[in-house]
Scaffold this motif. Structure first.
Motif, short mmCIF file in Angstrom:
data_model
loop_
_atom_site.label_atom_id
_atom_site.label_comp_id
_atom_site.label_asym_id
_atom_site.label_seq_id
_atom_site.Cartn_x
_atom_site.Cartn_y
_atom_site.Cartn_z
N ARG A 31 46.86 46.86 24.79
CA ARG A 31 46.19 47.78 25.73
C ARG A 31 46.13 47.08 27.08
N ASP A 45 48.26 52.23 26.50
CA ASP A 45 48.35 51.65 25.17
C ASP A 45 49.64 52.18 24.55
N ARG A 46 49.81 52.03 23.27
CA ARG A 46 51.08 52.44 22.66
C ARG A 46 51.23 53.96 22.56
N ASN A 47 50.13 54.69 22.77
CA ASN A 47 50.17 56.14 22.61
C ASN A 47 50.00 56.94 23.88
N GLU A 48 49.34 56.38 24.88
CA GLU A 48 49.12 57.14 26.11
C GLU A 48 49.02 56.20 27.30
N LYS A 90 39.28 54.98 30.54
CA LYS A 90 39.59 56.19 29.79
C LYS A 90 38.55 57.29 29.99
#
Length: 94
Positions: A31, A45-48, A90
């Motif tokens: 992250r 991060d790995r998703n967004e 976030k």
């Protein structure tokens, strides 16, 4: 996990001044948060991701290598400090 904060000393308003990274045991970013002089925070991060922030495409260099450049001031931080910055980036801080 390891948590790093790097102060980036420069005068460009379009470039982050603080870089926060959560690193795995192989020094890959898991992250990341980038903070700008105007207070804006982008994250990845790995998703967004937000803004132009992306995870590194190579393992994170050692703090000694980073500190060798006078523009950068790295330090190890706690998971709690990283998580607080992450939640603010976030928009999930309470």
């Amino acid at each position: 996990m390891k948590y790093i904060k790097v102060k980036w000393l420069h005068s460009s308003p379009n470039t982050p001044v603080l870089l926060y990274s959560e690193l795995d045991s192989d020094m890959w970013e898991v992250r990341k948060v980038e903070v700008y002089t105007d207070g804006r925070k982008d994250f990845a991060d790995r998703n967004e991701m937000s803004g132009s922030t992306r995870l590194g495409i190579e393992p994170f260099p050692s703090l000694e290598i980073i500190a060798a450049d006078p523009e950068f001031k790295p330090e190890v931080i706690s998971r709690e400090e990283f998580d607080t910055v992450w939640q603010h980036a976030k928009g999930t801080a309470r």
